[in-house]
Motif scaffolding. Structure first.
Motif, PDB file in Angstrom:
ATOM      1  N   ALA A  85      -1.277  86.324  52.073  1.00 56.05           N
ATOM      2  CA  ALA A  85       0.124  86.045  51.749  1.00 56.05           C
ATOM      3  C   ALA A  85       0.841  87.290  51.234  1.00 56.05           C
ATOM      4  O   ALA A  85       2.011  87.530  51.572  1.00 56.05           O
ATOM      5  CB  ALA A  85       0.222  84.919  50.725  1.00 56.05           C
ATOM      6  N   VAL A  86       0.166  88.098  50.429  1.00 58.65           N
ATOM      7  CA  VAL A  86       0.813  89.291  49.875  1.00 58.65           C
ATOM      8  C   VAL A  86       1.178  90.267  50.993  1.00 58.65           C
ATOM      9  O   VAL A  86       2.270  90.856  50.988  1.00 58.65           O
ATOM     10  CB  VAL A  86      -0.099  89.971  48.835  1.00 58.65           C
ATOM     11  CG1 VAL A  86       0.503  91.304  48.386  1.00 58.65           C
ATOM     12  CG2 VAL A  86      -0.297  89.059  47.622  1.00 58.65           C
ATOM     13  N   ASP A  87       0.287  90.431  51.968  1.00 57.94           N
ATOM     14  CA  ASP A  87       0.598  91.315  53.097  1.00 57.94           C
ATOM     15  C   ASP A  87       1.792  90.784  53.889  1.00 57.94           C
ATOM     16  O   ASP A  87       2.638  91.567  54.351  1.00 57.94           O
ATOM     17  CB  ASP A  87      -0.620  91.453  54.019  1.00 57.94           C
ATOM     18  CG  ASP A  87      -1.744  92.254  53.371  1.00 57.94           C
ATOM     19  OD1 ASP A  87      -1.449  93.033  52.455  1.00 57.94           O
ATOM     20  OD2 ASP A  87      -2.905  92.082  53.786  1.00 57.94           O
ATOM     21  N   ARG A  88       1.875  89.464  54.044  1.00 60.03           N
ATOM     22  CA  ARG A  88       3.026  88.880  54.750  1.00 60.03           C
ATOM     23  C   ARG A  88       4.317  89.120  53.972  1.00 60.03           C
ATOM     24  O   ARG A  88       5.372  89.397  54.564  1.00 60.03           O
ATOM     25  CB  ARG A  88       2.806  87.383  54.985  1.00 60.03           C
ATOM     26  CG  ARG A  88       1.796  87.084  56.089  1.00 60.03           C
ATOM     27  CD  ARG A  88       1.902  85.645  56.543  1.00 60.03           C
ATOM     28  NE  ARG A  88       1.503  84.711  55.520  1.00 60.03           N
ATOM     29  CZ  ARG A  88       0.242  84.303  55.317  1.00 60.03           C
ATOM     30  NH1 ARG A  88      -0.729  84.766  56.106  1.00 60.03           N
ATOM     31  NH2 ARG A  88      -0.056  83.436  54.369  1.00 60.03           N
ATOM     32  N   PHE A  89       4.224  89.015  52.650  1.00 63.64           N
ATOM     33  CA  PHE A  89       5.399  89.320  51.833  1.00 63.64           C
ATOM     34  C   PHE A  89       5.841  90.766  52.048  1.00 63.64           C
ATOM     35  O   PHE A  89       7.028  91.044  52.209  1.00 63.64           O
ATOM     36  CB  PHE A  89       5.099  89.093  50.347  1.00 63.64           C
ATOM     37  CG  PHE A  89       4.989  87.656  49.932  1.00 63.64           C
ATOM     38  CD1 PHE A  89       5.673  86.668  50.622  1.00 63.64           C
ATOM     39  CD2 PHE A  89       4.212  87.280  48.860  1.00 63.64           C
ATOM     40  CE1 PHE A  89       5.582  85.338  50.241  1.00 63.64           C
ATOM     41  CE2 PHE A  89       4.109  85.964  48.461  1.00 63.64           C
ATOM     42  CZ  PHE A  89       4.799  84.985  49.163  1.00 63.64           C
ATOM     43  N   ASP A  90       4.884  91.681  52.014  1.00 64.95           N
ATOM     44  CA  ASP A  90       5.223  93.099  52.179  1.00 64.95           C
ATOM     45  C   ASP A  90       5.940  93.335  53.502  1.00 64.95           C
ATOM     46  O   ASP A  90       6.939  94.057  53.560  1.00 64.95           O
ATOM     47  CB  ASP A  90       3.953  93.952  52.114  1.00 64.95           C
ATOM     48  CG  ASP A  90       3.395  94.080  50.704  1.00 64.95           C
ATOM     49  OD1 ASP A  90       4.156  93.802  49.746  1.00 64.95           O
ATOM     50  OD2 ASP A  90       2.219  94.450  50.548  1.00 64.95           O
ATOM     51  N   ARG A  91       5.425  92.737  54.583  1.00 67.46           N
ATOM     52  CA  ARG A  91       6.068  92.902  55.897  1.00 67.46           C
ATOM     53  C   ARG A  91       7.477  92.313  55.886  1.00 67.46           C
ATOM     54  O   ARG A  91       8.416  92.908  56.428  1.00 67.46           O
ATOM     55  CB  ARG A  91       5.225  92.231  56.991  1.00 67.46           C
ATOM     56  CG  ARG A  91       3.919  92.939  57.303  1.00 67.46           C
ATOM     57  CD  ARG A  91       3.345  92.464  58.623  1.00 67.46           C
ATOM     58  NE  ARG A  91       3.077  91.036  58.637  1.00 67.46           N
ATOM     59  CZ  ARG A  91       1.933  90.494  58.224  1.00 67.46           C
ATOM     60  NH1 ARG A  91       0.960  91.264  57.753  1.00 67.46           N
ATOM     61  NH2 ARG A  91       1.749  89.188  58.283  1.00 67.46           N
ATOM     62  N   ALA A  92       7.609  91.148  55.273  1.00 62.21           N
ATOM     63  CA  ALA A  92       8.920  90.496  55.238  1.00 62.21           C
ATOM     64  C   ALA A  92       9.918  91.319  54.434  1.00 62.21           C
ATOM     65  O   ALA A  92      11.075  91.493  54.841  1.00 62.21           O
ATOM     66  CB  ALA A  92       8.794  89.095  54.641  1.00 62.21           C
ATOM     67  N   PHE A  93       9.491  91.868  53.300  1.00 61.81           N
ATOM     68  CA  PHE A  93      10.401  92.650  52.464  1.00 61.81           C
ATOM     69  C   PHE A  93      10.840  93.921  53.179  1.00 61.81           C
ATOM     70  O   PHE A  93      12.006  94.321  53.102  1.00 61.81           O
ATOM     71  CB  PHE A  93       9.744  93.002  51.129  1.00 61.81           C
ATOM     72  CG  PHE A  93       9.377  91.801  50.296  1.00 61.81           C
ATOM     73  CD1 PHE A  93      10.097  90.619  50.388  1.00 61.81           C
ATOM     74  CD2 PHE A  93       8.301  91.847  49.431  1.00 61.81           C
ATOM     75  CE1 PHE A  93       9.757  89.514  49.628  1.00 61.81           C
ATOM     76  CE2 PHE A  93       7.945  90.752  48.662  1.00 61.81           C
ATOM     77  CZ  PHE A  93       8.678  89.588  48.755  1.00 61.81           C
ATOM     78  N   ARG A  94       9.912  94.552  53.896  1.00 61.69           N
ATOM     79  CA  ARG A  94      10.286  95.752  54.654  1.00 61.69           C
ATOM     80  C   ARG A  94      11.220  95.384  55.795  1.00 61.69           C
ATOM     81  O   ARG A  94      12.195  96.086  56.064  1.00 61.69           O
ATOM     82  CB  ARG A  94       9.040  96.458  55.188  1.00 61.69           C
ATOM     83  CG  ARG A  94       8.204  97.140  54.109  1.00 61.69           C
ATOM     84  CD  ARG A  94       7.203  98.093  54.728  1.00 61.69           C
ATOM     85  NE  ARG A  94       6.292  97.432  55.644  1.00 61.69           N
ATOM     86  CZ  ARG A  94       5.137  96.886  55.294  1.00 61.69           C
ATOM     87  NH1 ARG A  94       4.745  96.924  54.020  1.00 61.69           N
ATOM     88  NH2 ARG A  94       4.359  96.298  56.179  1.00 61.69           N
ATOM     89  N   HIS A  95      10.920  94.279  56.483  1.00 64.82           N
ATOM     90  CA  HIS A  95      11.721  93.869  57.629  1.00 64.82           C
ATOM     91  C   HIS A  95      13.167  93.598  57.218  1.00 64.82           C
ATOM     92  O   HIS A  95      14.104  93.963  57.953  1.00 64.82           O
ATOM     93  CB  HIS A  95      11.104  92.611  58.254  1.00 64.82           C
ATOM     94  CG  HIS A  95      11.823  92.107  59.462  1.00 64.82           C
ATOM     95  ND1 HIS A  95      11.634  92.644  60.712  1.00 64.82           N
ATOM     96  CD2 HIS A  95      12.753  91.129  59.618  1.00 64.82           C
ATOM     97  CE1 HIS A  95      12.404  92.018  61.586  1.00 64.82           C
ATOM     98  NE2 HIS A  95      13.099  91.092  60.943  1.00 64.82           N
ATOM     99  N   PHE A  96      13.353  92.978  56.064  1.00 65.21           N
ATOM    100  CA  PHE A  96      14.698  92.615  55.623  1.00 65.21           C
ATOM    101  C   PHE A  96      15.272  93.592  54.596  1.00 65.21           C
ATOM    102  O   PHE A  96      16.244  93.274  53.918  1.00 65.21           O
ATOM    103  CB  PHE A  96      14.707  91.185  55.077  1.00 65.21           C
ATOM    104  CG  PHE A  96      14.627  90.143  56.149  1.00 65.21           C
ATOM    105  CD1 PHE A  96      15.719  89.867  56.942  1.00 65.21           C
ATOM    106  CD2 PHE A  96      13.446  89.464  56.391  1.00 65.21           C
ATOM    107  CE1 PHE A  96      15.651  88.920  57.948  1.00 65.21           C
ATOM    108  CE2 PHE A  96      13.358  88.508  57.399  1.00 65.21           C
ATOM    109  CZ  PHE A  96      14.467  88.243  58.179  1.00 65.21           C
ATOM    110  N   ASP A  97      14.668  94.756  54.495  1.00 67.68           N
ATOM    111  CA  ASP A  97      15.205  95.840  53.670  1.00 67.68           C
ATOM    112  C   ASP A  97      15.346  95.433  52.208  1.00 67.68           C
ATOM    113  O   ASP A  97      16.316  95.795  51.535  1.00 67.68           O
ATOM    114  CB  ASP A  97      16.556  96.312  54.230  1.00 67.68           C
ATOM    115  CG  ASP A  97      16.966  97.674  53.679  1.00 67.68           C
ATOM    116  OD1 ASP A  97      16.071  98.450  53.325  1.00 67.68           O
ATOM    117  OD2 ASP A  97      18.176  97.939  53.598  1.00 67.68           O
ATOM    118  N   VAL A  98      14.371  94.673  51.713  1.00 65.28           N
ATOM    119  CA  VAL A  98      14.359  94.334  50.291  1.00 65.28           C
ATOM    120  C   VAL A  98      13.015  94.717  49.678  1.00 65.28           C
ATOM    121  O   VAL A  98      12.516  94.056  48.766  1.00 65.28           O
ATOM    122  CB  VAL A  98      14.674  92.829  50.044  1.00 65.28           C
ATOM    123  CG1 VAL A  98      16.129  92.539  50.320  1.00 65.28           C
ATOM    124  CG2 VAL A  98      13.772  91.920  50.858  1.00 65.28           C
ATOM    125  N   ALA A  99      12.440  95.811  50.187  1.00 70.06           N
ATOM    126  CA  ALA A  99      11.186  96.302  49.629  1.00 70.06           C
ATOM    127  C   ALA A  99      11.436  96.840  48.224  1.00 70.06           C
ATOM    128  O   ALA A  99      12.533  97.288  47.881  1.00 70.06           O
ATOM    129  CB  ALA A  99      10.603  97.391  50.528  1.00 70.06           C
TER     130      ALA A  99
END
Length: 548
Positions: A85-99
Motif C-alpha cells: 500500500a505504501v508503494d501505491r501511495f508513493d506512485r499516486a502522490f507522484r502521479h498527481f504532483d502531491v509528493a
C-alpha cells in the motif's frame, strides 16, 4: 496511583525525556504566515481519490503561503495494513504532483512513518502516566462488549466513562497484581469524565463549532502483549503534529467528533493547540440520493482508476480544485492551478464527483495541447499500460503526429474525442498498420446492410480511379462519381423519396468507404484521413474487401 518508579518500570529504561524530543525537533524557522501541512494516509488499502483531494488542498495551502507540505504514513493499525500500500501511495502522490516536500532522506523531522516513531510516543505516554493523566486498563474484549451492551440497554452514550470505566480509579494493589501476573493492558487517557461540559472551537472551514466535551477515557497506547507498542491515532497525531511543526491540520470530517479529545490531549501534553480544518468527503449520486464515494463500490474512488484510464493529471487536479473552491471551476485551467485555494471557501457538504463533467474538462484541455505534448503524454501512459501501443508510437512518431493533427491543427473548433490517453488506441489506432485490421468481409455489419457485391464493386471502382487529391470536395467527388455509377442516390433525401429506385444513398456509399479506411462508422473527415494514411495504404485497405 502507581508511583513513578513503578510507572517507569513499564517502559524501556533508556527512554528519553520529552525535552530530548523537543531538542531533536526544534521549532521550524519559517517566514511569517507560512503554513506547514501534512497528509497522513493509512496503508490499509488502495489510495482513494478523496485522499488526493485532501492532499492537493494540503499542498496548495502550504506552497501558496511559502511553507511546506509533507506526507506522514500513519501505520499504527498494523493488523489492517495491506502489503504494497505504501508503494501505491508513493506512485499516486507522484502521479498527481502531491509528493512530500520532505522524506526520510531529505527532511529533518522524520521518520515520516509512525511505526518508526514508537519511542517518541512512549515517552509522552509515560509522561502522562507520571502526571496521573493516563493509566493502565486491563479490561478484556468480552468485558468491554458487556459494558457497551449495558449502555445500549440503558440508552446511554457508549464509551469508557463513569461506572463503565472499571480501571479508571482502580485500587493500586489490584493494578499491581495484574501487572505482576503479566496481564495484557492498554493505556487510557484520563479525561475530565462525567464532569466534562461543553466546548467551543473554531474550525478553519466550518467556523465556530460548539459540542459536548469528551468524557470518555480513550486508548492512547495499544496492548502490551505485542512486541512493538504503538499508539492510537489520537495520541500519535498530537505528538507528531507538535514536534513536526504543523500549523494547520487539514483532514476528513470523520475526525470532527474527535476534536474534543484531541484538544484535551494537546492540553495535557503541554502543547499549543493546532487549528483544524475538516474537509467534507467526496460524494456520488445514486438515484435521487447522494452517498460517500466508496472504495468497495465505486471504481472511480481508486486513484489507480484515473492513472489506468489516462486522465490528464492537470485536468484531474483542476477538477478537484474546483470541487474545493467553486470560483476555481469558473477559471481557465492554467489560471485555476495558479490561484490560491482558500479553506474558508471549502464546502461543508460533500462535493459530487461527476465523471462526465471531468471527461469534458479533459477533452477541452487535451484539445489545447500541442500535438507533440499529446504524443509524449500518450507514450508515457502507454509504457505503463499498453506496451504494444507504446512500441508502435515509438516506431511511427511522424505518422502519429500527423494523425493527431487531423482536425486539430488550424481548426477553430478542434476535435475533442481524446479525453483520456487510453482513448488513443480507439480514436487514432486505425492510422497505424500495426494496429489496424483491414475489413475483408463484404458482409460485415459495419457496412449497414449494403449487399456484399455492392460493397466489393464500390471498392473496385474507387480503386480504379483513385487519386490522392488535397482538396476535400475534389477528393470526395471520386466517391460521388462511383456512387452514381452504382445507382446510389445523390442524397439521403432523394433516396428516402424513392427507395426502390436506388441501392442506397451517397451517405451509405461514403460510410462504406469510411469503414474500409478506418474500421469505424465514425471518423474525422475522410479526405484528411486519406491524406494522413497516404495513397499506398488507402489502396491496400480498399483492396482488402474485394479480394475475398
Amino acid at each position: 496511583m502507581l508511583n513513578p518508579s513503578e510507572i517507569d518500570a513499564l517502559f524501556d529504561p533508556d527512554l528519553p525525556a520529552p525535552a530530548h524530543w523537543e531538542q531533536q525537533y526544534p521549532a521550524r524557522q519559517m517566514p511569517a504566515g507560512a503554513e506547514v501541512t501534512r497528509f497522513c494516509p493509512s496503508p490499509t488499502g488502495h489510495a482513494h481519490i478523496g485522499g488526493i483531494h485532501v492532499a492537493a488542498i494540503d499542498s496548495a495551502i502550504a506552497h501558496q503561503s511559502g511553507g511546506l507540505y509533507f506526507v506522514r504514513i500513519e501505520d499504527t493499525d498494523q493488523a489492517r495494513e495491506v502489503e504494497g500500500a505504501v508503494d501505491r501511495f508513493d506512485r499516486a502522490f507522484r502521479h498527481f504532483d502531491v509528493a512530500s516536500d520532505e522524506t526520510d532522506a531529505t527532511g529533518l523531522y522524520g521518520p515520516y512513518t509512525q511505526s518508526r516513531r514508537a519511542r517518541i510516543y512512549q515517552t509522552y505516554v509515560r509522561e502522562l502516566m507520571r502526571q496521573g493523566r493516563a493509566y493502565p486498563c486491563f479490561a478484556t474484549k468480552d468485558e468491554l462488549e458487556a459494558l457497551r451492551a449495558d449502555q445500549l440497554a440503558k440508552k446511554l452514550p457508549s464509551g469508557y466513562y463513569g461506572q463503565w470505566a472499571p480501571w479508571r480509579d482502580a485500587d493500586d494493589d489490584a493494578v499491581r497484581d495484574q501487572l505482576a501476573a503479566s496481564v495484557p493492558y492498554v493505556v487510557r487517557f484520563r479525561s475530565p469524565g462525567t464532569d466534562a461540559g461543553r466546548i467551543v472551537f473554531t474550525d478553519r472551514i466550518r467556523g465556530s463549532i460548539e459540542m459536548d466535551d469528551n468524557r470518555a477515557d480513550t486508548v492512547i497506547l495499544k496492548t502490551s502483549d505485542r512486541p512493538l507498542r504503538l499508539p492510537t491515532y489520537h495520541l500519535a497525531h498530537a505528538v507528531d503534529d507538535h514536534l513536526m511543526g504543523v500549523t494547520v491540520v487539514i483532514r476528513g470530517d470523520e475526525w470532527l467528533s474527535s476534536v474534543p479529545v484531541h484538544h484535551q490531549l494537546f492540553d495535557a501534553l503541554g502543547f499549543p493547540r493546532i487549528p483544524y480544518a475538516h474537509i467534507a468527503p467526496l460524494m456520488k449520486q445514486e438515484g435521487k440520493t447522494r452517498r460517500k464515494l466508496s472504495k468497495r463500490k465505486d471504481p472511480e474512488a481508486d486513484v489507480e482508476f484515473y492513472a489506468q484510464a489516462g486522465y490528464p493529471t492537470e485536468a484531474v487536479l483542476y477538477y478537484l480544485r474546483g470541487l474545493a473552491n467553486g470560483r476555481l471551476a469558473e477559471m481557465p485551467l492554467d489560471q485555476a492551478l495558479r490561484e490560491p485555494v482558500r479553506l474558508e471557501e471549502c464546502g461543508v457538504t460533500g462535493a459530487l464527483v461527476d465523471l462526465a463533467k471531468l471527461e469534458d474538462i479533459c477533452a477541452n484541455h487535451v484539445a489545447t495541447l500541442p500535438g507533440t505534448t499529446v504524443l509524449e503524454r500518450v507514450k508515457e501512459w502507454a509504457k505503463a499500460y499498453d506496451l504494444p501501443l507504446a512500441e508502435v508510437l515509438q516506431a511511427e512518431e511522424g505518422l502519429a503526429l500527423r494523425a493527431i493533427a487531423v482536425e486539430r491543427d488550424g481548426f477553430d473548433n478542434p476535435r475533442k474525442d481524446l479525453r483520456m490517453w487510453s482513448n488513443f488506441r480507439t480514436h487514432y489506432g486505425f492510422f497505424f498498420q500495426q494496429l489496424f485490421v483491414p475489413v475483408a468481409d463484404p458482409a460485415d455489419p459495419r457496412f449497414g446492410g449494403l449487399a456484399p457485391d455492392v460493397v466489393q464493386e464500390l471498392s473496385r471502382r474507387l480503386l480504379d480511379r483513385y487519386q490522392a487529391i488535397e482538396d476535400g470536395d475534389a477528393w470526395f467527388n471520386q466517391i460521388r462519381a462511383v456512387s452514381a455509377e452504382l445507382n446510389f442516390a445523390d442524397s439521403a433525401r432523394t433516396y428516402k423519396q424513392n427507395p426502390d429506385k436506388y441501392v442506397g444513398s451517397i451517405k451509405e456509399a461514403s460510410q462504406a468507404i469510411r469503414v474500409l479506411l478506418t474500421g469505424s462508422t465514425r471518423s474525422p473527415a475522410l479526405h484528411l484521413v486519406a491524406a494522413t494514411l497516404g495513397e499506398a495504404e488507402v489502396r491496400r485497405r480498399l483492396d482488402a474487401v474485394r479480394t475475398v
